[in-house]
Design a protein around this motif. Sequence first.
Motif, PDB file in Angstrom:
ATOM      1  N   PHE A  61       0.656  -1.300   0.151  1.00  0.00           N
ATOM      2  CA  PHE A  61      -0.174   0.297   0.006  1.00  0.00           C
ATOM      3  C   PHE A  61       1.118   1.318  -0.713  1.00  0.00           C
ATOM      4  O   PHE A  61       0.382   2.043  -0.934  1.00  0.00           O
ATOM      5  N   SER A  83       2.446   2.626  -3.268  1.00  0.00           N
ATOM      6  CA  SER A  83       1.795   2.534  -3.941  1.00  0.00           C
ATOM      7  C   SER A  83       1.813   4.731  -4.400  1.00  0.00           C
ATOM      8  O   SER A  83       1.171   5.149  -4.912  1.00  0.00           O
ATOM      9  N   ARG A  85      -0.311  -3.120  -6.872  1.00  0.00           N
ATOM     10  CA  ARG A  85      -1.453  -3.371  -5.631  1.00  0.00           C
ATOM     11  C   ARG A  85      -3.014  -3.547  -6.433  1.00  0.00           C
ATOM     12  O   ARG A  85      -3.340  -3.967  -5.565  1.00  0.00           O
TER      13      ARG A  85
END
Length: 497
Positions: A310, A313, A323
């Motif tokens: 996460f 990203s 992701r």
Amino acid sequence: MKRKFWKRIFLGFAAFLILLFILVAHLIFHLARAYWNDRNEILPIPNGMANDASRLDETNVAKIWKIPDDETAAEKQFADLLEYARANHLKISIAGARHSMGGHTIYPGGIVIDMLPFSRMELDATNLILHVQAGARWSDVLEFLNKRGLSVEVMQSNDDFSVGGSISVNCHGWQFNHAPIACTVQSFRLMLANGKIVNCSRTDNSELFSLALGGYGLFGIILDVDLHVVPNEKYKIERLIIPTSDYTKVFAQKTADTNDVAMVYGRLNITPNNFLKDGTLNIFHRTTATNFLVSSLGEAKYFELKRIVFRGSADSDYGKDLRWQAETMFDSYLSGNFFQRNEILFDPATMFQDHSQKTTDILVEYFVSPKEFEPFLEELRKIVPANHGDLLNVTVRDVNKDTDTFLRYADKNMLSLVMLFSQTRDAAGEAQMSKMTQEMVAAVLRHEGKYYLPYRLHATPEQFFEAYPQAKKFFELKRKYDPSELFQNEFYLKYGK
């Protein structure tokens, strides 16, 4: 001829290995860099200052007052504190976990009441009512209920917020076919500016009931709440990948004429090549299990890996693609297919929190009717890239019409789009986010929708009153119940004064 054939085979295989090496090396380098950059650089809030989850609102305050957890002592000291504030011409703001982002828990030079120690709870098992003090965090509530085979009826997707904070912003969740959390509140006790404690329900002090729920701490101190609770359940997830143009149709088809749907959320594709054009629809169906083992609650599976993917990203098109592929291709392997309700809700916001000093995560949220969902998305596809917004996540939830609160956002059945952006913690980042937010608010108003109020105060006063035409009366009633305007915050300073 045979030699040439094998040579071509060899060269092709070698090229494949080189390509595979490059792809794997890129993946490893990306994850390693994301891991290395994930050092926790968040500094403690200096003494004499207050801040919130935005990390953009550090403000001088006169005092942060942490209440005693003893109910009798606390209520006496509350009344004394209110009298002290009046005598010294100070204003009071009320804070729990401080997860709002627009200074809703802060007044410059004022007194901040820290409600977190006020966290006791007890259960009326016969009527399935939880009596809980306002400072309790949802994580504590879930652990308390989980031991008794019960769960929260409506709450937001993270458990580190406080109960008082959640009902003060009238949060909603991803519990299917439910209005915001106010619909689960049976009653609460409220200390008014004059120190008097009143019980508020749909029959007792009903006007205050509707004002303080979603009232952002402007009407008094919510002391404790009686909430409806429900049995813990076991679910099986159904995952679909669909174009956003079909989202509302598929959502309606999948949830119609059934009582086995318990929770639903969508997640939209934020990769540059398919930006907001498709998404996942995740439906949690009730199983027939009734006497399943109530497990203890703990950290999500593969927590560290999910966090790194996460955080990787942010500011990375490759990271956003990675992701999306991980969530659409491997989520069933990483997360499983069967869940207990409490497992799903037991999930802190800090799991994915930005730890850097340079940047911070900022939420915005918009509500539109199902028929305006795709037209609104069409506008977002232009607004976000044009403003170079670093969009990390879009979650879609359904919210039923709210009939309880005065300053309601769900004035009809709506779909919400919860959008998480990364921005720099400087003047340029704030100016960029403010401009983009105002454009998104203008867009949602064109589609007869609303924006959610607990976040950065970027919407203009004109936009605020267009979205919430009842706000003028709301602020008039605030001054009726609090004529000295003792309870204030930065939200009130911008829109209420």
